[in-house]
Design an enzyme around this catalytic site. Structure first.
Site: not given
Ligand SMILES: [Zn+2]
Length: 295
Positions: A99, A243
C-alpha cells in the site's frame, strides 16, 4: 476512547506524517537533481515532475488480456460479497500486497519480486504518481496487479459522496494515463468506508480488498520483526499487508526477499489477489474484521 479508536487515530497521524515526509523527500531529491552542474536550475523550476510516459502499446495489450483473464475471479466473488479479507484456504496460496506507493522504494521492491518470480498486488495513491509513476509502470510490466487506494489517501468514511467519488476516480485516471488496466480492486485507506463507498465501488465493479495479516511495517519495527509478523500470520489464502510507500520503506524493502524465501520454504505459492479469487475464492458469508472502522 476505545483502544481501537486510539490505535486508528495514531495510525492516521503516522500516515499523514509519512505522506508529508515523502513530500519533503521529493522536494529535496528534486533540488539535488537540479543542483549540480545545471546552473539554470536555481529556482523552483527544478521541482518539475518527470513527464508521464505510458506503457508501450504491445505491453498494454498483453496487460489487458491478462486482466481480462484474472477479472473472471473478481466477477465471480462480487456475485456474493463486496469485500474479501482472504482467499478460501483450500490451496496453499498467499498474496503479498503493498500500500501507499508508488514511492522511492517501489522500484527496488518490484525488482526483488521480479527476480524471485513473485507476482504481487499494489494499492496505490494517485497523487504520488506525479513523481513516482515509473515504479507503477515497472510493477505493471512485471505482471503485478495495481489497485486503487484513493487519490490522496483519504479517510473516505468522513467524506461526502462527491468527494469520495473523486478520490476513487482520480487514482483510476492516473492508471489510465499510464496505460495500466482499469483497477478492479480497491483498498480503503485506514480501513475507512461507509455505505456510500460501497455503492460507488459496486457501480465500478470494484472489489474491496482488506487483509488477513498486518505486518505494521509502516512503524519501522525492524526487518526481523516485519518478517516474523508475516511468518506468524501466514496461512493458506492469506492476504499480507505491507507498504512500499508513504514514508521510509527501507526495512520493508529489505524484508521482502527474506519473506519470499521463508514462505516458499513453507510451501506457499505466491499469487495476485485476482488470481487467488479465481483459484480459491473465500466462501460466502464473510464477516468484516475488527480493525475496520466503516460499516
Ligand atoms: Zn494506506
Amino acid at each position: 476512547m476505545s483502544p481501537h479508536r486510539r490505535r486508528q487515530i495514531q495510525r492516521r497521524r503516522i500516515v499523514a506524517l509519512s505522506v508529508f515526509a515523502v513530500g519533503v523527500l521529493v522536494i529535496s531529491l528534486a533540488i539535488d537533481a537540479g543542483g549540480g552542474g545545471s546552473s539554470h536550475h536555481t529556482t523552483g523550476a527544478s521541482l518539475q515532475p518527470p513527464p508521464i510516459v505510458s506503457l508501450e502499446a504491445t505491453v498494454q495489450e498483453d496487460l489487458r488480456r491478462q486482466a481480462a483473464a484474472q477479472n473472471v475471479g473478481i466477477d465471480h466473488v462480487l456475485k456474493y460479497t463486496p469485500f474479501v479479507t482472504s482467499g478460501g484456504g483450500r490451496r496453499k496460496e498467499i498474496a503479498l500486497t503493498f500500500d501507499d506507493g508508488p514511492g522511492p522504494y517501489t522500484p527496488q521492491i518490484v525488482n526483488s519480486l521480479k527476480k524471485a518470480h513473485v507476482p504481487a498486488t499494489f494499492f496505490e495513491v494517485g497523487f504520488l504518481e506525479t513523481y513516482f509513476h515509473a515504479g507503477t509502470r515497472d510493477a505493471a510490466r512485471a505482471g503485478d496487479v495495481i489497485g486503487d487506494h484513493t487519490e490522496r489517501h483519504a479517510h473516505l468514511g468522513s467524506l461526502p459522496k462527491a468527494a469520495q467519488r473523486d478520490q476513487i476516480d482520480s487514482q483510476a485516471q492516473w492508471l489510465h494515463k499510464l496505460g495500466v488496466p482499469q483497477p478492479r480492486l480497491f483498498r480503503p485507506p485506514y480501513g475507512s468506508f461507509n455505505d456510500t463507498t460501497m455503492a460507488l465501488l459496486k457501480k465500478r465493479r470494484m472489489l474491496m480488498v482488506l487483509w488477513s495479516v498486518d505486518s505494521q511495517d509502516y512503524r519501522q519495527p525492524g526487518v526481523g520483526t516485519i518478517v516474523r509478523r508475516v511468518m506468524d500470520g501466514a496461512k493458506r489464502g492469506g492476504i499480507i499487508l505491507l507498504h512500499d510507500g508513504g514514508g521510509v520503506r527501507s526495512q520493508t524493502a529489505a524484508a521482502v526477499p527474506i519473506i519470499i524465501k521463508q514462505l516458499r520454504k513453507r510451501g506457499f505459492k505466491f499469487v495476485t489477489v485476482p488470481q487467488m479469487m479465481a483459484d480459491d475464492p473465500p466462501p460466502p458469508g464473510q464477516r468484516l474484521p475488527h480493525y475496520i472502522s466503516g460499516g
